[in-house]
Design an enzyme around this catalytic site. Sequence first.
Site, PDB file in Angstrom:
ATOM      1  N   LYS A 116      -1.595  19.069 -69.302  1.00 51.93           N
ATOM      2  CA  LYS A 116      -0.472  19.409 -68.422  1.00 51.93           C
ATOM      3  C   LYS A 116      -0.393  20.890 -68.127  1.00 51.93           C
ATOM      4  O   LYS A 116      -0.044  21.295 -67.018  1.00 51.93           O
ATOM      5  CB  LYS A 116       0.837  18.908 -69.031  1.00 51.93           C
ATOM      6  CG  LYS A 116       0.921  17.411 -68.933  1.00 51.93           C
ATOM      7  CD  LYS A 116       2.266  16.865 -69.286  1.00 51.93           C
ATOM      8  CE  LYS A 116       2.100  15.352 -69.246  1.00 51.93           C
ATOM      9  NZ  LYS A 116       3.243  14.594 -69.579  1.00 51.93           N
ATOM     10  N   GLU A 200       9.348  23.730 -69.870  1.00 55.03           N
ATOM     11  CA  GLU A 200       9.643  24.085 -68.480  1.00 55.03           C
ATOM     12  C   GLU A 200      11.111  23.785 -68.183  1.00 55.03           C
ATOM     13  O   GLU A 200      11.804  23.144 -68.957  1.00 55.03           O
ATOM     14  CB  GLU A 200       8.717  23.349 -67.510  1.00 55.03           C
ATOM     15  CG  GLU A 200       8.864  21.848 -67.528  1.00 55.03           C
ATOM     16  CD  GLU A 200       7.793  21.129 -66.696  1.00 55.03           C
ATOM     17  OE1 GLU A 200       6.722  21.698 -66.436  1.00 55.03           O
ATOM     18  OE2 GLU A 200       8.052  19.975 -66.316  1.00 55.03           O
ATOM     19  N   GLU A 288       2.593  16.249 -62.821  1.00 59.02           N
ATOM     20  CA  GLU A 288       1.297  16.061 -63.456  1.00 59.02           C
ATOM     21  C   GLU A 288       0.482  15.122 -62.569  1.00 59.02           C
ATOM     22  O   GLU A 288       1.017  14.462 -61.689  1.00 59.02           O
ATOM     23  CB  GLU A 288       1.447  15.442 -64.845  1.00 59.02           C
ATOM     24  CG  GLU A 288       2.058  14.045 -64.827  1.00 59.02           C
ATOM     25  CD  GLU A 288       1.790  13.247 -66.098  1.00 59.02           C
ATOM     26  OE1 GLU A 288       0.887  13.619 -66.863  1.00 59.02           O
ATOM     27  OE2 GLU A 288       2.462  12.227 -66.284  1.00 59.02           O
ATOM     28  N   ASN A 290      -2.053  11.880 -62.922  1.00 63.54           N
ATOM     29  CA  ASN A 290      -2.620  10.868 -63.805  1.00 63.54           C
ATOM     30  C   ASN A 290      -3.948  10.426 -63.204  1.00 63.54           C
ATOM     31  O   ASN A 290      -3.989   9.850 -62.118  1.00 63.54           O
ATOM     32  CB  ASN A 290      -1.664   9.691 -63.947  1.00 63.54           C
ATOM     33  CG  ASN A 290      -0.405  10.081 -64.694  1.00 63.54           C
ATOM     34  OD1 ASN A 290      -0.439  10.954 -65.567  1.00 63.54           O
ATOM     35  ND2 ASN A 290       0.710   9.463 -64.355  1.00 63.54           N
ATOM     36  N   PHE A 348      17.729  -0.660 -77.555  1.00 64.36           N
ATOM     37  CA  PHE A 348      16.397  -0.840 -76.993  1.00 64.36           C
ATOM     38  C   PHE A 348      15.301  -0.615 -78.034  1.00 64.36           C
ATOM     39  O   PHE A 348      14.220  -0.154 -77.707  1.00 64.36           O
ATOM     40  CB  PHE A 348      16.149   0.100 -75.804  1.00 64.36           C
ATOM     41  CG  PHE A 348      17.044  -0.181 -74.635  1.00 64.36           C
ATOM     42  CD1 PHE A 348      16.676  -1.122 -73.691  1.00 64.36           C
ATOM     43  CD2 PHE A 348      18.236   0.494 -74.483  1.00 64.36           C
ATOM     44  CE1 PHE A 348      17.500  -1.384 -72.604  1.00 64.36           C
ATOM     45  CE2 PHE A 348      19.069   0.233 -73.405  1.00 64.36           C
ATOM     46  CZ  PHE A 348      18.702  -0.700 -72.455  1.00 64.36           C
TER      47      PHE A 348
HETATM   48  P1  ADP Z   1       4.276  11.581 -68.877  1.00 66.50           P
HETATM   49  O1  ADP Z   1       2.894  12.090 -68.950  1.00 66.50           O
HETATM   50  O2  ADP Z   1       4.778  11.155 -70.177  1.00 66.50           O
HETATM   51  O3  ADP Z   1       4.428  10.589 -67.799  1.00 66.50           O
HETATM   52  P2  ADP Z   1       5.690  13.474 -67.153  1.00 66.50           P
HETATM   53  O4  ADP Z   1       5.442  14.930 -67.172  1.00 66.50           O
HETATM   54  O5  ADP Z   1       5.132  12.715 -66.023  1.00 66.50           O
HETATM   55  O6  ADP Z   1       5.168  12.873 -68.525  1.00 66.50           O
HETATM   56  O7  ADP Z   1       7.238  13.217 -67.259  1.00 66.50           O
HETATM   57  C1  ADP Z   1       7.766  11.926 -67.443  1.00 66.50           C
HETATM   58  C2  ADP Z   1       9.173  11.880 -66.894  1.00 66.50           C
HETATM   59  O8  ADP Z   1       9.999  12.870 -67.495  1.00 66.50           O
HETATM   60  C3  ADP Z   1       9.262  12.169 -65.424  1.00 66.50           C
HETATM   61  O9  ADP Z   1       9.104  11.024 -64.682  1.00 66.50           O
HETATM   62  C4  ADP Z   1      10.662  12.732 -65.278  1.00 66.50           C
HETATM   63  O10 ADP Z   1      11.598  11.700 -65.213  1.00 66.50           O
HETATM   64  C5  ADP Z   1      10.881  13.453 -66.559  1.00 66.50           C
HETATM   65  N1  ADP Z   1      10.578  14.878 -66.432  1.00 66.50           N
HETATM   66  C6  ADP Z   1       9.439  15.481 -66.773  1.00 66.50           C
HETATM   67  N2  ADP Z   1       9.506  16.788 -66.566  1.00 66.50           N
HETATM   68  C7  ADP Z   1      10.724  17.052 -66.057  1.00 66.50           C
HETATM   69  C8  ADP Z   1      11.411  18.223 -65.632  1.00 66.50           C
HETATM   70  N3  ADP Z   1      10.865  19.417 -65.714  1.00 66.50           N
HETATM   71  N4  ADP Z   1      12.666  18.095 -65.159  1.00 66.50           N
HETATM   72  C9  ADP Z   1      13.250  16.896 -65.093  1.00 66.50           C
HETATM   73  N5  ADP Z   1      12.667  15.752 -65.484  1.00 66.50           N
HETATM   74  C10 ADP Z   1      11.418  15.820 -65.968  1.00 66.50           C
HETATM   75  P1  ADP Z   2       2.271   5.324 -65.785  1.00 71.56           P
HETATM   76  O1  ADP Z   2       2.383   6.830 -65.842  1.00 71.56           O
HETATM   77  O2  ADP Z   2       0.955   4.776 -65.362  1.00 71.56           O
HETATM   78  O3  ADP Z   2       3.436   4.674 -65.214  1.00 71.56           O
HETATM   79  P2  ADP Z   2       3.071   5.352 -68.397  1.00 71.56           P
HETATM   80  O4  ADP Z   2       2.774   6.809 -68.503  1.00 71.56           O
HETATM   81  O5  ADP Z   2       4.467   4.872 -68.404  1.00 71.56           O
HETATM   82  O6  ADP Z   2       2.274   4.817 -67.192  1.00 71.56           O
HETATM   83  O7  ADP Z   2       2.345   4.533 -69.501  1.00 71.56           O
HETATM   84  C1  ADP Z   2       0.989   4.680 -69.781  1.00 71.56           C
HETATM   85  C2  ADP Z   2       0.945   4.459 -71.247  1.00 71.56           C
HETATM   86  O8  ADP Z   2       0.757   3.089 -71.528  1.00 71.56           O
HETATM   87  C3  ADP Z   2      -0.157   5.100 -71.952  1.00 71.56           C
HETATM   88  O9  ADP Z   2       0.055   6.443 -72.209  1.00 71.56           O
HETATM   89  C4  ADP Z   2      -0.206   4.296 -73.239  1.00 71.56           C
HETATM   90  O10 ADP Z   2       0.683   4.792 -74.216  1.00 71.56           O
HETATM   91  C5  ADP Z   2       0.286   2.930 -72.828  1.00 71.56           C
HETATM   92  N1  ADP Z   2      -0.778   1.910 -72.841  1.00 71.56           N
HETATM   93  C6  ADP Z   2      -2.082   2.079 -72.951  1.00 71.56           C
HETATM   94  N2  ADP Z   2      -2.754   0.953 -72.882  1.00 71.56           N
HETATM   95  C7  ADP Z   2      -1.853  -0.009 -72.739  1.00 71.56           C
HETATM   96  C8  ADP Z   2      -1.933  -1.430 -72.596  1.00 71.56           C
HETATM   97  N3  ADP Z   2      -3.088  -2.062 -72.553  1.00 71.56           N
HETATM   98  N4  ADP Z   2      -0.806  -2.125 -72.436  1.00 71.56           N
HETATM   99  C9  ADP Z   2       0.369  -1.493 -72.432  1.00 71.56           C
HETATM  100  N5  ADP Z   2       0.488  -0.163 -72.569  1.00 71.56           N
HETATM  101  C10 ADP Z   2      -0.593   0.589 -72.712  1.00 71.56           C
HETATM  102 MG    MG Z   3       4.100  10.954 -65.954  1.00 73.61          MG
END
Ligand code: ADP
Ligand code: ADP
Ligand code: MG
Length: 666
Positions: A116, A200, A288, A290, A348
């Site tokens: 990241k 951040e 980020e 993916n 949850f």
């Molecule tokens: P991940 O790799 O776990 O998906 P992200 O960086 O994409 O991590 O962040 C996941 C979620 O966290 C985002 O969809 C958003 O809802 C929240 N988030 C992340 N960074 C920020 C930020 N700087 N401000 C507000 N919300 C954030």
């Molecule tokens: P996306 O950003 O694609 O919406 P998420 O960040 O919410 O997805 O989730 C991706 C995460 O799912 C991975 O980081 C991992 O922890 C989890 N994961 C990996 N493999 C599997 C699987 N086969 N089934 C469910 N979850 C998984």
């Molecule tokens: Mg994300």
Amino acid sequence: MFKKILIANRGEIACRVIKTARRMGIATVAVYSDADRDALHVTMADEAVHIGPSPANQSYIVIDRIIEAVQATGAEAVHPGYGFLSENSRFAQALAAINVAFIGPPVGAIEKMGDKITSKKIAAEAGVSTVPGYMGLIADADEAVKISGEIGYPVMIKASAGGGGKGMRIAWNDAEAREGFQSSKNEAAASFGDDRIFIEKFITQPRHIEIQVLADSHGNTLYLHERECSIQRRNQKVIEEAPSPFLDANTRRAMGEQACALAAAVGYTSAGTVEFIVDGARNFYFLEMNTRLQVEHPVTELITGIDLVEQMIRVAQGEKLAFGQAEVKLNGWAMESRLYAEDPYRGFLPSIGRLSRYRPPAEVATPTHAVRNDTGVFEGGEISMFYDPMVAKLCTWAPTRAAAIEGMRVALDSFEVEGIGHNLPFLSAVMDHPKFVSGDITTAFIAEEYPDGFSGITLAEPDLRRVAAAAAAMNRVAEIRRTRVSGRMDNHERKVGTDWVVRLQDAEYRVSINADRAGATVNFPDVPAMRVESDWTPGTPLARVMVDGRPLVMKVAKITGGFRLRTRGAEIDVRLYSPRQAELAALMPVKLPPDTSRLLLCPMPGLIVKVNVAPGDEVQVGQALCTVEAMKMENILRAECKCVIAKVNAAAGDNLAVDDVIMEFE
Ligand code: ADP
Ligand code: ADP
Ligand code: MG
């Protein structure tokens, strides 16, 4: 085209990849751990290779084991799914070294976008707008507090290697920055084996909107529009949709073009997702990238008609994309609900166990309505503690957002899951929430609308009365059956009374029923009669009922003197009394549940990571008592009221079962 591919993943995504491969005439190889011996992806694949013990770090993410499986089966390419090795550049390299294709982006792109901190720097250089913050690493909690103060609260503490919402905490003050730094670091170390942390600015009132990109190795990079993923709990997506109800055509194009520019800057090929956080003024900031197939990709497939897995396979084979940007359609609206094995009524918390019943709604695809369910489980199968708690992804499609939501409501009501805790009631509640329905959502939706967690839904009139009418008619059918079984063969219909008292929630309705061949008319003293028609028979767990011509789908379980009905997120115990029984029932004492308020019970099977208190300590509301780890998430259990600790029965390292007593209060 490849003749055989291996899927280095499990669960629903492995099954989903196998489906497309099969349609393309490609043979498939599954890999599995001990816990997954009987898993659906193993049954579905043409071949399956055992790769080790249940924990992912001894099986699914051990590169050598996957490489051995590739070599043993002669697979020509590997699809990594999401999670696990999907964003691991060493894995892509190891495949390249043995001349096997990685169905994903080039190693260089994974490396640049995988971290990241690095990706944020590259995005900024490519002219993409990024979230303000500190780009360096944070050494310890003291530094976390100092830097947070400089950025200005609220801040987001993040693991550089993070994903899946793990290793991430919001902090509103110094104390939260200190605690958040430590738990992010622990979670990151446990989940990613990399505990680097950065901080951040937290964008307030944010929406999470992401762009799907698709690129080939001939210089074509396209965007397949956006997905709105703002309905999140603990930064983990729960409900996604495409398109976003918030974007206009200009913002969509601007975000799409920036996403493509970033992809092109790192030589991206295959499918990928550029995530943005969008504020209330439609300013968007890069979050980020993916570099893989995203969990919620089905909603994009439903509005574009493009099979992303097929495109990934074709690109990996070296083919050119067969369409250009102008041919990417945006047709109708798609919704996705993630069904998680978690108990919505207990904060949850993850829930494991055997799926004693698992009947998803039927998949359909017509020009006006579609239902798709991506799943990796089956009835009788086990949800284990080793992997993510996602059980299925239920999607609906329709020409409009309102129709896609209505389709989702009915699909959720029809989804039967028993044996584990699950979030179906919560998903239903969101689908009926006026703010969600209006499209007025942010990533804070769940936290704001359900500040004390989810305690279930209560139905209001006239929905409650519809349920009462249906229950009265169903009860009549059940009573007739009972009379017949008890041997009084003659005139059994006449032995069943027509007058009933229906009690549900806090309401009581006095009804009389006129039955005929086609159904029943339920008469109320104060409102017009309701017509109930259904083919439900006693013992059937799903009732599809028409009440005054409108569908009502309910899950049905038998309880003493009535039914437990579940519909639209509500779980309702309905009791039916004859007028005489009703008089007597009113005199019965109410049974009180045992008082467990002096005990802290373990809410799920898990590992005690830390105990924060000792006997004699006085704790305040909200104070952390201990941390339990389950399904890779750390859950901090907090004091619900001010009290003194009397006894502590567990220590760090203990494995506890659900409802084990962790500590006792005075
Ligand atoms: P991940 O790799 O776990 O998906 P992200 O960086 O994409 O991590 O962040 C996941 C979620 O966290 C985002 O969809 C958003 O809802 C929240 N988030 C992340 N960074 C920020 C930020 N700087 N401000 C507000 N919300 C954030
Ligand atoms: P996306 O950003 O694609 O919406 P998420 O960040 O919410 O997805 O989730 C991706 C995460 O799912 C991975 O980081 C991992 O922890 C989890 N994961 C990996 N493999 C599997 C699987 N086969 N089934 C469910 N979850 C998984
Ligand atoms: Mg994300």
